[in-house]
Design a protein around this motif. Structure first.
Motif, short mmCIF file in Angstrom:
data_model
loop_
_atom_site.label_atom_id
_atom_site.label_comp_id
_atom_site.label_asym_id
_atom_site.label_seq_id
_atom_site.Cartn_x
_atom_site.Cartn_y
_atom_site.Cartn_z
N ALA A 180 -1.17 9.04 -15.75
CA ALA A 180 -0.85 10.22 -14.93
C ALA A 180 -1.03 9.92 -13.45
O ALA A 180 -0.27 10.43 -12.61
N PHE A 181 -2.03 9.10 -13.12
CA PHE A 181 -2.24 8.74 -11.72
C PHE A 181 -1.01 8.01 -11.16
O PHE A 181 -0.48 8.38 -10.11
N GLU A 182 -0.56 6.98 -11.89
CA GLU A 182 0.60 6.20 -11.43
C GLU A 182 1.85 7.10 -11.33
O GLU A 182 2.60 7.03 -10.35
N MET A 183 2.07 7.92 -12.33
CA MET A 183 3.26 8.79 -12.34
C MET A 183 3.18 9.83 -11.22
O MET A 183 4.20 10.19 -10.62
N ALA A 184 1.97 10.32 -10.94
CA ALA A 184 1.81 11.31 -9.87
C ALA A 184 2.23 10.71 -8.53
O ALA A 184 2.90 11.37 -7.72
N LEU A 185 1.85 9.44 -8.31
CA LEU A 185 2.24 8.79 -7.05
C LEU A 185 3.75 8.64 -6.98
O LEU A 185 4.36 8.89 -5.94
N GLU A 186 4.35 8.23 -8.11
CA GLU A 186 5.81 8.06 -8.14
C GLU A 186 6.53 9.38 -7.85
O GLU A 186 7.55 9.41 -7.18
N GLU A 187 5.99 10.47 -8.41
CA GLU A 187 6.68 11.77 -8.31
C GLU A 187 6.24 12.60 -7.11
O GLU A 187 6.76 13.70 -6.89
N GLY A 188 5.25 12.12 -6.38
CA GLY A 188 4.78 12.87 -5.21
C GLY A 188 4.03 14.14 -5.55
O GLY A 188 4.03 15.09 -4.78
N VAL A 189 3.37 14.16 -6.72
CA VAL A 189 2.52 15.33 -7.03
C VAL A 189 1.05 14.95 -6.80
O VAL A 189 0.71 13.78 -6.71
N ASP A 190 0.21 15.96 -6.71
CA ASP A 190 -1.20 15.77 -6.40
C ASP A 190 -1.89 14.93 -7.49
O ASP A 190 -2.00 15.39 -8.63
N PRO A 191 -2.36 13.71 -7.15
CA PRO A 191 -2.96 12.86 -8.18
C PRO A 191 -4.28 13.42 -8.71
O PRO A 191 -4.69 13.11 -9.83
N ASP A 192 -4.95 14.24 -7.89
CA ASP A 192 -6.21 14.84 -8.33
C ASP A 192 -5.95 15.82 -9.48
O ASP A 192 -6.60 15.78 -10.52
N LEU A 193 -4.95 16.67 -9.30
CA LEU A 193 -4.61 17.65 -10.34
C LEU A 193 -4.03 16.96 -11.58
O LEU A 193 -4.35 17.32 -12.71
N ALA A 194 -3.17 15.97 -11.34
CA ALA A 194 -2.52 15.29 -12.48
C ALA A 194 -3.55 14.57 -13.35
O ALA A 194 -3.49 14.63 -14.58
N THR A 195 -4.51 13.90 -12.71
CA THR A 195 -5.50 13.15 -13.49
C THR A 195 -6.50 14.07 -14.19
O THR A 195 -6.88 13.80 -15.33
N LYS A 196 -6.90 15.15 -13.54
CA LYS A 196 -7.82 16.08 -14.21
C LYS A 196 -7.13 16.73 -15.42
O LYS A 196 -7.73 16.88 -16.49
N SER A 197 -5.86 17.08 -15.25
CA SER A 197 -5.11 17.67 -16.36
C SER A 197 -5.00 16.67 -17.50
O SER A 197 -5.15 17.03 -18.67
N ALA A 198 -4.75 15.41 -17.15
CA ALA A 198 -4.57 14.38 -18.17
C ALA A 198 -5.89 14.14 -18.92
O ALA A 198 -5.92 14.06 -20.15
N LEU A 199 -6.98 14.06 -18.16
CA LEU A 199 -8.28 13.80 -18.79
C LEU A 199 -8.64 14.90 -19.79
O LEU A 199 -9.20 14.64 -20.84
N LEU A 200 -8.27 16.14 -19.45
CA LEU A 200 -8.69 17.28 -20.26
C LEU A 200 -7.61 17.78 -21.21
O LEU A 200 -7.83 18.75 -21.96
N HIS A 201 -6.42 17.13 -21.22
CA HIS A 201 -5.28 17.74 -21.92
C HIS A 201 -5.52 18.00 -23.41
O HIS A 201 -4.98 18.94 -23.97
N ASP A 202 -6.35 17.16 -24.04
CA ASP A 202 -6.57 17.32 -25.49
C ASP A 202 -7.95 17.88 -25.83
O ASP A 202 -8.39 17.76 -26.97
N MET A 203 -8.63 18.50 -24.86
CA MET A 203 -9.99 18.95 -25.17
C MET A 203 -10.02 20.17 -26.10
O MET A 203 -11.09 20.59 -26.54
N GLY A 204 -8.84 20.69 -26.46
CA GLY A 204 -8.78 21.79 -27.42
C GLY A 204 -8.64 21.32 -28.86
O GLY A 204 -8.57 22.14 -29.78
N HIS A 205 -8.58 20.00 -29.06
CA HIS A 205 -8.41 19.49 -30.42
C HIS A 205 -9.61 19.75 -31.31
O HIS A 205 -10.73 19.81 -30.87
#
Ligand code: FE2
Length: 178
Positions: free
Chosen positions: A34-59
């Motif tokens: 998510a960090f690498e893709m965030a840089l490519e897409e110009g989105v906030d890497p802080d938000l992208a990485t936190k979302s990615a880290l937590l994306h499956d915490m509902g499992h």
């Protein structure tokens, strides 16, 4: 305001509890993508990485007759809904900015449409799309990506290195806009 780091998020007991189920390796690997893709897409890497880290915490684990049952799990699955709420609560507790916590929560909610009666293709924001693609990149058949191993200490090291790179990007951005 001091940034809430990926290491802060990872070390919290709530994260530790829920990431054991969906797998630390998967969470950290997707965070890196998510960090690498965030840089490519110009989105906030802080938000992208936190979302990615937590994306499956509902499992959660679905056992039948003492055995993990993937089909049953899929049928009853609402992990994105649970995860969105848990991620929001956790981030607010850690002192995260409320709007950031909401962005992350939405990215967790929409990282998959497997539980919805309609698809989300072309409906996601760029941030949400980055998290979805980062997750899909690490996916393996029958959910095997949840069983890859990674030590807690290795996870902390990798996340710390990502935190440093994120802070560099954010500082750079601030310089350019200031
Ligand atoms: Fe995932």
């Amino acid at each position: 305001m001091k940034r809430v780091t990926l290491v802060d998020v990872f070390k919290h007991r709530v994260t530790q509890k829920y990431l054991q189920r969906s797998g630390i390796n998967h969470a950290v690997t997707v965070t890196g993508y998510a960090f690498e893709m965030a840089l490519e897409e110009g989105v906030d890497p802080d938000l992208a990485t936190k979302s990615a880290l937590l994306h499956d915490m509902g499992h959660y684990e679905w056992y039948r007759d003492g055995k993990w049952d993937y089909e049953e799990y899929r049928k009853h699955d609402i992990h994105a809904i649970k995860g969105a709420e848990r991620a929001h609560k956790l981030l607010v507790r850690l002192g995260e900015d409320r709007l950031a916590a909401k962005e992350v929560s939405l990215a967790v909610l929409l990282h998959t449409d497997s539980y919805l009666p309609f698809g989300l293709d072309d409906k996601r924001t760029t941030l949400q799309d980055v998290v979805t693609r980062a997750d899909e990149k690490d996916e393996q058949p029958l959910g095997m990506h949840h069983y890859k191993k990674m030590d807690k200490s290795e996870a902390v090291q990798l996340l710390h290195a990502l935190d440093q790179r994120i802070e560099q990007v954010l500082e750079q951005k601030e310089k350019l806009s200031g």
